[in-house]
Structures are given as C-alpha cells and as structure tokens.
Design a protein around this motif. Structure first.
Motif, short mmCIF file in Angstrom:
data_model
loop_
_atom_site.label_atom_id
_atom_site.label_comp_id
_atom_site.label_asym_id
_atom_site.label_seq_id
_atom_site.Cartn_x
_atom_site.Cartn_y
_atom_site.Cartn_z
N LEU A 152 45.00 62.98 -41.24
CA LEU A 152 43.80 63.26 -40.52
C LEU A 152 44.19 63.75 -38.97
N HIS A 153 44.89 62.96 -38.43
CA HIS A 153 45.18 63.05 -37.12
C HIS A 153 46.06 64.62 -37.03
N ALA A 154 46.93 64.81 -38.05
CA ALA A 154 47.51 66.18 -38.15
C ALA A 154 46.53 67.31 -38.23
N MET A 155 45.42 67.07 -38.93
CA MET A 155 44.44 68.30 -39.15
C MET A 155 43.49 68.31 -38.07
N LEU A 156 42.86 67.17 -37.55
CA LEU A 156 41.90 67.11 -36.83
C LEU A 156 42.13 66.91 -35.17
N SER A 166 43.03 64.39 -31.90
CA SER A 166 42.42 63.06 -31.66
C SER A 166 40.61 62.90 -31.63
N ARG A 167 40.32 63.61 -32.76
CA ARG A 167 38.75 63.32 -33.01
C ARG A 167 38.56 62.07 -33.86
N TRP A 168 38.63 61.03 -33.02
CA TRP A 168 38.69 59.65 -33.80
C TRP A 168 37.43 59.22 -34.44
N SER A 169 36.36 59.88 -33.97
CA SER A 169 34.80 59.83 -34.70
C SER A 169 34.84 60.36 -36.04
N LEU A 170 35.66 61.43 -36.28
CA LEU A 170 35.74 62.08 -37.48
C LEU A 170 36.56 61.29 -38.30
N VAL A 230 37.53 58.19 -38.16
CA VAL A 230 36.95 56.85 -38.50
C VAL A 230 36.05 57.19 -39.62
N ASN A 231 35.10 58.22 -39.80
CA ASN A 231 34.32 58.21 -40.96
C ASN A 231 35.08 58.08 -42.36
N GLN A 232 36.41 58.32 -42.48
CA GLN A 232 37.15 58.09 -43.82
C GLN A 232 37.82 56.85 -44.01
N LEU A 233 37.52 56.01 -42.81
CA LEU A 233 38.02 54.37 -42.82
C LEU A 233 36.84 53.24 -42.60
N PRO A 234 36.33 53.04 -43.55
CA PRO A 234 35.03 52.13 -43.45
C PRO A 234 35.38 50.86 -42.93
N GLY A 235 34.79 50.52 -42.03
CA GLY A 235 34.99 49.09 -41.45
C GLY A 235 35.80 49.20 -40.20
N ARG A 236 36.12 50.34 -39.86
CA ARG A 236 37.23 50.53 -38.60
C ARG A 236 36.26 51.29 -37.70
N THR A 237 36.60 50.96 -36.19
CA THR A 237 35.98 51.79 -35.18
C THR A 237 37.07 52.71 -34.60
N ASP A 238 36.37 53.77 -33.94
CA ASP A 238 37.13 54.69 -33.20
C ASP A 238 38.12 54.10 -32.42
N PRO A 260 29.60 67.10 -42.99
CA PRO A 260 28.78 68.36 -43.30
C PRO A 260 27.78 68.47 -42.23
N ASP A 261 27.40 67.58 -41.48
CA ASP A 261 26.51 67.39 -40.57
C ASP A 261 27.00 67.69 -39.17
N ALA A 262 28.25 68.01 -39.20
CA ALA A 262 28.86 68.03 -38.00
C ALA A 262 28.01 69.37 -37.20
#
Length: 303
Positions: free
Chosen positions: A81-85, A87-91, A93-101, A188-190
């Motif tokens: 995801l970092h390769a794609m996005l 350092s947009r950690w908030s996005l 982290v959406n794919q990592l439940p239980g983790r924080t940015d 999708p709500d971004a």
DNA sequence: AAATCGGGCAACCGCGCGCAG
DNA sequence: CCTGCGCGCGGTTGCCCGATT
C-alpha cells in the motif's frame, strides 16, 4: 466571532500520560463517547489539551487496538500500500484493523524502510536503488528545455517533503491516476475522489514554479514539449497532494485544459496497463515484488 | 561499572480542510 | 461572507531503554 479557544495552552500538561490520566480518560470515553474532544479534558478532570486526549485515546486507549507485533501479512500489505499510496497512513491503516496510523508510521520509519534499503530498494519510490542512480545519471545529461519559458527544473515536480527523484520514463507505478484508483477502492468516501468521475489532474502543477510558462503554455503544448512530464508528475504526486479535484481545477478556466491533460494521462496509463496492474496488485500483494526482479520476488519480510 | 550510542515509540507540532458562529 | 476553531493527518521530536564500548 468564531469559537472560543479549546484550551489554555499555557496551563495544559504535556508529556507522557500517567496511568491515572489514562484511567480518567478511559472512564470518561466509555461513559460518554468521544464527541467534542475540546470539552473532554474538563469533563474528565484532566489538565490536558483536547487534542492530546484524542491522540492518546486513538493511539493507545481505543478498544480493539492490537498491541502485538506486526504479522508478515501486515508487513506485506503495508509495503504494497505504501508503494501505491505513499505516506498516506490514514488510508493504509484502513486496511489494517486494530492498528493506528501512528503505529504503522513508526513501524515503517523504524523497520520496513530499513528492510527495503537493505534489499536495495528505495523506500520512497519502491524502485531498485540502482535504477534511481541510473535515472539521476540520465537526468544529468538531459538537454535543458528552454522553450515557452519553462525552466529546466519546472517539468520535474518534486515533493519538497521527500525530495524523491520522481522522474522515470518507464515508471509503471505511482501515476496519480493509479493512486487515485487505489484510494477510491480503499476509501470510496474519500473527499474529492468519488465526487469527481472525470478526475482532473491539475496540469499547471507541473509548471507551478514558472508563472510565465503557466500563462503562456497550453496543456497540449506542455505535453508536447515534455512528454515525460505526465509520467514524472505522476511519480511525484504519488507522495504529494493528490487531492486535487474540484477545489484545484474548478476555477480559472482550466476545465477544458484539464480535460485534455487528463486524456493524455489516461492514454498514458492505459498504454502501460495500469488498470490491470492495480487489480493484480490488490489481489495479490506479492505481485508487486514478484513481477520482474527475481532478487526481490517474495520479499519474505519477516525472515 | 560507567559512558555512549542507537533503536523504538509515544507524543507533540504544524498544516489544511470543513464548518460553526 | 468572513473569521477562526475543531478535527484529522503527516512529519518530527524527544524520551526511554537496551546494546555496545
């Protein structure tokens, strides 16, 4: 006019949280929820800024947080995801439940980026460092562009925050369109994503430091002169501001110009098969590293 | 045993956006 | 319509602690 200040910054406590403070905050949030953080310190009996309370809660006290080490799967997902996005950690982290940015950001900065470097991959561009060095060498001998008042640097947009070399003629990843597609899929709500079906990149960004060129050049002329700009710009924006939608292109008569630029971007991405690449990447994180280089195939982050 | 170094992480800082007043 | 705060976010700092000299 406006609202009163959230807290008296001169009297609020800073620094590490004590167990007593944690208990107070936890007790308050469990009873009253987390609305209006500015009032939380007073209501919870804490001498902290509301902002500090929110941070403490979201990064440490929030229920369902994982405090154990990152798994191999999580590492792979973060890298992909970092390769794609970027350092947009908030996005991410959406794919990592239980983790924080903050968790993911720290883990990236302290562990994953080093792992990548050790494997000869630039953690900013996710490309082999040797390729980047070659790119820099190529750039050094590239003849300067002088037409239309464009400075030699103006077509190489760089994110000042990371100073990453964002130019490469065959970059298959990191175009703004590609990144936008991933963001849309993940969130999708971004803001500024779904609302703009004909997402428009602001072509003038590529000449943002050259006002004269900005006024004189049409997008078509710009693209004609600097065909690499489309790709290079995408590379830079992979780690910069990609929220350039309605707010960025809405005024100043850029609509038609923007559309032309978008068409060029779309064509460029289509030629590179970006659409399919995104789909493959999201379906299989290992794809990204297994695609071309045997030395980086199946990175095995945890070993 | 003491001093120094470096890694890891919690917390702070500053910015942009949205919206209340 | 304008001002300025709340909130979220990414970047950075500084402290703590274990490893090394």
């Amino acid at each position: 006019m406006g609202r009163p200040p959230c807290c008296d910054k001169a009297s609020v406590k800073k620094g590490p949280w004590t167990p007593e403070e944690d208990a107070k905050l936890l007790a308050y949030t469990s009873n009253h929820g987390t609305g209006n953080w500015t009032s939380v310190p007073q209501r919870a009996g804490l001498k902290r800024c509301g902002k500090s309370c929110r941070l403490r809660y979201t990064n440490y006290l929030r229920p369902n947080l994982k405090h154990e080490n990152f798994t191999q799967e999580e590492e792979d997902l973060i890298v992909t995801l970092h390769a794609m996005l970027g350092s947009r950690w908030s996005l991410i982290v959406n794919q990592l439940p239980g983790r924080t940015d903050n968790d993911v950001k720290n883990y990236w900065n302290t562990k994953l980026s080093k792992k990548l470097r050790q494997r000869g991959i630039d953690p900013i561009t996710h490309r082999p460092i040797t390729e980047l060095m070659e790119s820099i060498g190529t750039l050094a001998i590239r003849p300067p562009h002088t037409a239309a008042g464009a400075s030699s640097s103006s077509y190489l947009p760089m994110n000042p925050a990371d100073q990453a070399p964002a130019f490469h003629d065959d970059v298959p990843y990191h175009t703004a369109l590609q990144q936008q597609q991933v963001i849309t899929l993940l969130d999708p709500d971004a803001p500024g994503v779904a609302a703009s079906p004909d997402h428009q990149l602001k072509w003038s960004d590529f000449l943002a430091d050259d006002a004269a060129a900005l006024e004189a050049a049409t997008p078509q002329a710009v693209l004609g002169q600097y065909p690499e700009a489309a790709v290079a710009g995408g590379g830079a924006r992979a780690y910069g501001d990609i929220d350039s939608t309605a707010a960025d292109v809405g005024g100043g008569g850029e609509d038609s110009a923007g559309s032309a630029f978008i068409d060029a971007m779309l064509d460029s991405d289509k030629e590179m098969g970006v659409d399919q690449l995104i789909a493959d990447l999201l379906a299989d994180p290992a794809y990204y590293y297994g695609g071309g280089s045997s030395s980086t195939s199946g990175m095995g982050w945890g070993c």
